[in-house]
Write an enzyme that holds these catalytic residues in place. Structure first.
Site, mmCIF file in Angstrom:
data_model
loop_
_atom_site.group_PDB
_atom_site.id
_atom_site.type_symbol
_atom_site.label_atom_id
_atom_site.label_comp_id
_atom_site.label_asym_id
_atom_site.label_seq_id
_atom_site.Cartn_x
_atom_site.Cartn_y
_atom_site.Cartn_z
ATOM 1 C CD GLU A 87 -8.404 -28.284 14.192
ATOM 2 O OE1 GLU A 87 -9.403 -29.068 14.592
ATOM 3 O OE2 GLU A 87 -8.409 -27.189 14.281
ATOM 4 C CG ASP A 131 -15.115 -33.522 21.051
ATOM 5 O OD1 ASP A 131 -14.892 -32.980 20.124
ATOM 6 O OD2 ASP A 131 -14.040 -33.978 21.917
ATOM 7 C CE1 TYR A 177 -13.453 -24.688 14.709
ATOM 8 C CE2 TYR A 177 -11.886 -25.935 15.682
ATOM 9 C CZ TYR A 177 -13.076 -25.735 15.117
ATOM 10 O OH TYR A 177 -13.839 -26.926 14.809
#
Length: 288
Positions: free
Chosen positions: A50, A61, A176
């Site tokens: 990734e 994040d 994911y």
């Protein structure tokens, strides 16, 4: 037509092991070092890579990946240069799947049609765009799949059975599974809870499930790999790179090795993982 992602997970299923999916930020701490890291990842044991698309407001994040994106932007990273980075990597590696991960704003500014064309030409295989919900699939997801790119969705502990079908509707490549609520770099997930959650998701899809968030070392990865199609590690790699930089944030002679060495260690954990018995066993089917 199968993508490199499809082919890689199919090959690993035959081997009876999980994939190691590694995340690095494009252009961190500079484009040349970033390319060297990318080139070193497959040999260190990364099965899927990734590549983060640097963005000024990465809301999902944690501090480590936010800082990596800012370092990359300060060093001149752009989306066009990120695609060039992938193309340069692809010139020497036509097998390792590459997934671009990030946010929609830079893609929107670039232009969806132009981005998909250039991403495909650069050798990108899939996209993870964390701030586009399934209700906006017509914006990027459907065009991406028409362009031959996998569009990978995130499922979380709060994605219940009512929501899952919508999340999975146009998902391809793999799912994911974010193993905890919160931002990247947070505490390690509860393994038993992850196993149960993945089994639940598997009832809704035949796609591979890769589990991420909270993976720091080989032991973490091995635990997840016993019940996973893939194990994702990102923050730990970004932190290893950061620790190798000088006071001005510049790469040194140990920077590439700091990342690839940790990947090699984690890859060993993934490969040494032993499947658990019963319906969750790798001997019966791969699950995350």
């Amino acid at each position: 037509m199968p993508t490199r992602i499809d082919d890689r997970f199919a090959a690993l299923k035959k081997e009876g092991r999980a994939a190691l999916v590694t995340f690095v930020m494009a252009g961190d701490p500079d484009l040349a070092t970033s390319l060297d890291i990318l080139r070193g990842l497959p040999g260190a044991g990364a099965d899927v890579i990734e590549v983060g698309m640097p963005f000024t407001d990465p809301m999902a994040d944690g501090p480590a990946i936010q800082a990596a994106g800012l370092r990359a932007l300060k060093a001149g990273a752009t989306l066009k240069k990120t695609l060039k980075l992938v193309a340069d990597f692809r010139a020497g590696d036509d097998a390792t799947p590459i997934v671009l991960m990030g946010y929609y704003n830079p893609i929107y500014v670039y232009g969806v049609d132009a981005f998909l064309r250039d991403a495909r030409d650069a050798g990108v295989d899939g996209l993870i765009v964390v701030d586009l919900p399934p209700e906006e699939d017509a914006e990027l997801c459907v065009p991406a799949r028409s362009a031959g790119l996998n569009f990978i969705r995130l499922a979380t502990p709060t994605t219940d059975d009512k929501r899952l079908p919508k999340v999975l509707e146009n998902t391809s490549g793999f799912v994911y599974y974010v193993s905890l609520t919160g931002i990247t770099g947070a505490a390690l997930a509860d393994y038993a809870g992850v196993s149960q959650a993945v089994a639940r998701i598997k009832r809704h899809t035949a796609l591979p499930i890769a589990v991420g968030f909270g993976v720091k070392n080989a032991e973490n990865a091995a635990e997840l790999a016993r019940n996973a199609d893939g194990v994702v590690v990102g923050t730990a790699l970004v932190q290893a790179l950061k620790a190798s930089l000088d006071a001005e944030g510049r790469a040194g002679p140990s920077s590439v090795g700091a990342v690839t060495g940790l990947v090699a260690s984690i890859a060993e954990g993934v490969r040494d993982a032993r499947p658990k018995g019963g319906v969750m066993s790798w001997l019966t089917r791969l699950v995350s």
